[in-house]
Design a protein around this motif. Structure first.
Motif, short mmCIF file in Angstrom:
data_model
loop_
_atom_site.label_atom_id
_atom_site.label_comp_id
_atom_site.label_asym_id
_atom_site.label_seq_id
_atom_site.Cartn_x
_atom_site.Cartn_y
_atom_site.Cartn_z
N PRO A 398 0.83 -1.21 0.00
CA PRO A 398 0.00 0.00 0.00
C PRO A 398 0.86 1.25 0.00
N LEU A 399 0.25 2.38 -0.29
CA LEU A 399 1.02 3.62 -0.42
C LEU A 399 1.79 3.97 0.85
N ASN A 419 -1.80 10.32 -5.73
CA ASN A 419 -0.74 9.52 -5.11
C ASN A 419 0.39 10.40 -4.59
N ARG A 420 0.68 11.42 -5.35
CA ARG A 420 1.77 12.34 -4.98
C ARG A 420 1.46 13.03 -3.66
N GLU A 421 0.23 13.52 -3.51
CA GLU A 421 -0.15 14.20 -2.28
C GLU A 421 -0.03 13.27 -1.07
N ILE A 422 -0.47 12.02 -1.23
CA ILE A 422 -0.40 11.05 -0.14
C ILE A 422 1.05 10.79 0.26
N LEU A 423 1.92 10.62 -0.74
CA LEU A 423 3.31 10.29 -0.44
C LEU A 423 4.06 11.48 0.14
N VAL A 476 5.70 -0.07 -8.29
CA VAL A 476 4.48 -0.40 -7.57
C VAL A 476 3.29 0.09 -8.40
N PHE A 477 2.47 -0.83 -8.86
CA PHE A 477 1.29 -0.47 -9.65
C PHE A 477 0.16 -0.07 -8.71
N SER A 478 -0.33 1.17 -8.83
CA SER A 478 -1.50 1.59 -8.06
C SER A 478 -2.78 1.26 -8.79
N ALA A 479 -2.68 0.84 -10.03
CA ALA A 479 -3.84 0.42 -10.83
C ALA A 479 -3.34 -0.50 -11.93
N VAL A 480 -4.24 -1.33 -12.45
CA VAL A 480 -3.89 -2.20 -13.58
C VAL A 480 -4.90 -2.02 -14.71
N ALA A 516 2.03 -4.47 -6.30
CA ALA A 516 0.76 -3.76 -6.49
C ALA A 516 0.29 -3.25 -5.14
N VAL A 517 -0.50 -2.18 -5.16
CA VAL A 517 -0.94 -1.61 -3.88
C VAL A 517 -2.01 -2.46 -3.22
#
Length: 713
Positions: A398-399, A419-423, A476-480, A516-517
């Motif tokens: 997960p992120l 994703n950028r904001e979360i990281l 890390v794939f956040s989506a497929v 993957a997340v």
């Protein structure tokens, strides 16, 4: 002594059924006997067990009528057959020999005792949801165990099919269709010797598929001679050379492009054709650093020496006239891209080089083989293997578990920024790369990650080609799934491999990791990395786009200056049934042609505007293109854009794209688009504003939290 008469059990059961008040004809007495486990004669039983058995039989009948279908929908791998009133279950296991859902070996496996117990309980209760999750887990484990048991046999089959595909080459689609039909018509039963006999059983089937492909080859070549004839012959410079084609075939991080570039650098003259301006720039700089007389050509600029011996170009600007000793076409699998594939088609058939080296994945083998045959040119296939292992991590990442050296991949601009904001909030220094950013900004962001200024990269599939991401350890794939301009679809196995392959660059890491997340992303990635050969495209027609000669010829024949009419006629004449060609982004170009037809311009100028690299899905950009065509028609000049550098990020991104389109047009119409230096300066300022925004917001929240923590202390 007279023989004692033994009463048939069904007669005994008939009397019991009557005592229970049921119409005798409503009961299958033989099925009832089997249900109770009684012998054929003398099977006496109390009324209560018979009543219970009848209730169970009624439930099983209802389960057969409706519950079985519901269960099959819930667990598609289950198969069932009715035998003498009994349901016989099996688990269907599909083991892919190719990576696109074709050529599956289908194995039927008997359920174990636990599964039989659950299935029997469902039938007795007429309840297809009873212990359903336990059943699903047992089925999944059976499939996984069967895959492990047959792993080596399947790997051998995959290697044999990979060899077959290389042998049949351009006729791979015919081979696959025939083999696929044969495999779909049969299912194997798991047995102790299946692992040994599977290859022997399918040898005849493979031989038949190869024979059919060879028989079809003659017909296909005759069709190609007619279909390709005029197209191939228009590349006169290439045809005079008797080219030798070399296909450097392999996955990401296998050294195939490096080996091709070494051949290019050692040649007296040569050209490198890139899928991206960024790659053209990097290789131009590398050629210059070697002391070669180097130049670079893209749609909007020319850099370097006058009369260079070695050039790096974007593929759309390929020089199809001047002969060279060695030409390198990178990412040849892009020939199957509906929007840009036409440029690879032109280059593959038309680059005048004594040695033409094409680099890419095995997706493109059928195209390259077919092109070589059609042009009557030799082909050598050199296979490259990945230099570092690529390992899929079984547990989701997960992120909040992303670590330094990771790249998190999403498939939309919005998802990248989320994703950028979360990281950033989690304390990471984040570099950002996505398609809407200019090559200059993407290069700067990649450098921040490479040099350690950013510890995590957030990106789209833009990282799949052309960026040096040295320290990247894990993708890390956040989506497929992705939106492809038409609809949302699952990533192809080839796309997954291309992106995942960026992890673990040779010389920087000993191995690369992929994750993957969440759980839903793991299985598609596992399938993509499983080692199945890449399936050739089901549609192997080449994407093409009309050139200026064809446009002028059709316009003269039709006596029209309407670009849309000319393009529509070209489509009808070229893309007939059986043609080896298909249109590249024709619908979009027809829409643009409707816009540029409003201006009173010569048709060749309309065509130039129609292929100008603007965002055709953006109304603001299309309105700007219309204003530019009218300015050209009116004989007025077009000044550089006036941009608000304090505008939103999306505004700056659009500004950079429009500036690039202006510079592209300035090379075709310099007297109209004459404010080139001002436009370059404006684009540089907009790029600077974008980079400053990304840099500032990549660290701002971390700094604020650090200050708050220091104040609290």
């Amino acid at each position: 002594m007279p023989r004692k008469h033994v009463q048939a059990t069904t007669d005994i059961l008939l009397e019991t059924v009557r005592r229970l008040g049921l119409p005798p004809r409503s009961v299958d007495l033989e099925a009832l006997r089997v249900q109770l486990g009684l012998p054929e004669f003398g099977g006496f039983v109390e009324d209560a067990p018979v009543a219970k058995a009848l209730r169970e039989m009624k439930a099983r009948s209802a389960f057969s009528d409706g519950g079985v279908a519901a269960l099959r929908r819930s667990v598609p791998a289950l198969r069932v057959a009715a035998t003498r009133g009994q349901l016989v279950w099996s688990v269907r296991v599909s083991l892919p020999l190719l990576d696109d859902g074709r050529l599956d070996v289908r194995i039927d496996v008997a359920p174990d005792g636990a599964m039989v117990g659950i299935l029997d309980g469902m039938a007795r209760r007429n309840d297809p949801t009873w212990r359903l999750e336990t059943l699903r887990a047992a089925v999944a484990e059976t499939q996984a165990q069967t895959g492990r048991t047959l792993r080596r046999a399947v790997e051998r089959l995959r290697e044999q099919i990979r060899d077959d595909l290389r042998e049949v080459g351009a006729d791979a689609a015919t081979y696959i269709d025939n083999l696929d039909r044969s495999l779909r018509s049969r299912a194997f039963t798991l047995s102790p010797n299946l692992s040994q006999s599977l290859g022997d059983t399918l040898r005849t089937v493979r031989q038949r598929a190869r024979t059919v492909a060879r028989e079809d080859s003659g017909l296909r070549r005759l069709r190609d001679q007619v279909g390709f004839g005029a197209y191939i012959e228009k590349f006169t410079a290439a045809r005079r050379l008797g080219r030798r084609i070399v296909f450097h075939m392999g996955p990401t991080n296998s050294g195939k492009t490096y080996a091709a570039l070494e051949l290019l650098r050692a040649a007296p003259t040569g050209t490198y054709l890139a899928p991206l301006r960024l790659l053209a720039l990097e290789n131009y700089e590398a050629l210059a650093e070697r002391g070669l007389r180097a130049g670079m050509v893209t749609g909007e600029e020319i850099l370097g020496e006058d009369h260079p011996t070695h050039t790096a170009r974007t593929i759309e600007t390929a020089d199809l006239i001047r002969p060279v000793d060695v030409a390198v076409i990178d990412e040849i699998q892009m020939i199957a891209d509906p929007d840009r594939g036409w440029a690879w088609t032109n280059a593959l058939f038309g680059i005048p080089a004594k040695i033409l080296v094409v680099c890419g994945s095995d997706d493109a083998l059928a195209y390259v083989r077919r092109a070589a045959e059609a042009a009557n040119e030799s082909l050598e296939v050199v296979t490259f293997v990945r230099k570092t292992p690529l390992v899929l991590q079984d547990a989701p990442v997960p992120l909040d578990a992303v670590a330094p050296g990771d790249a998190v991949v999403a498939f939309s601009r919005r998802a990248v920024h989320e994703n950028r904001e979360i990281l950033v909030a989690a304390g990471h220094r984040v570099a950002t790369i996505y398609g809407a950013l200019s090559p200059e900004v993407r290069r700067a962001e990649a450098a921040r990650f490479r040099d350690g200024e950013a510890d995590v990269l957030v990106t789209t599939d833009a990282i799949g080609m052309g960026l040096n991401l040295g320290p990247l350890k894990r993708v890390v794939f956040s989506a497929v799934r992705k939106w492809d301009g038409v609809g949302e679809r699952a990533l192809t196995n080839s796309e997954i491999r291309q992106i995942a392959g960026r992890a673990g660059r040779f010389g920087h890491q000993d191995e690369g990791f992929v994750a993957a997340v969440d759980e839903t992303g793991l299985e598609p990635i596992r399938a993509a990395l499983a080692g199945a050969p890449t399936a050739p495209a089901a549609d192997t027609r080449f994407f093409v786009r009309p050139d200026l000669i064809a446009i002028n010829s059709v316009a003269a024949e039709m006596r029209t200056d309407s670009l849309r009419e000319v393009l529509a006629h070209f489509a009808r004449a070229t893309f007939y049934a059986g043609s080896p060609f298909q249109p590249s982004a024709l619908e979009e170009i027809l829409e643009v042609a409707r816009t540029v037809d409003k201006a009173r311009l010569p048709i060749q100028e309309k065509f130039a505007f129609s292929v100008c690299p603007v965002d055709r899905r953006d109304p603001v950009s299309m309105a700007m293109l219309e204003r530019w065509t009218q300015a050209r028609a009116n004989g007025t000049t077009v000044a550089a854009l006036r941009a608000n550098l304090s505008g939103e990020l999306a505004y700056q991104e659009r500004t950079v794209k429009l500036a690039s389109a202006y510079l592209w047009l300035s090379r075709r119409f310099p007297e109209t688009f004459d404010d080139v230096e001002a436009m370059r300066a404006m684009r540089a300022r907009a790029n600077g504003a974008i980079e400053a925004h990304l840099h500032e917001t990549a660290t701002r929240k971390v700094e604020r939290r650090t200050r708050r923590a220091a104040s609290a202390g």
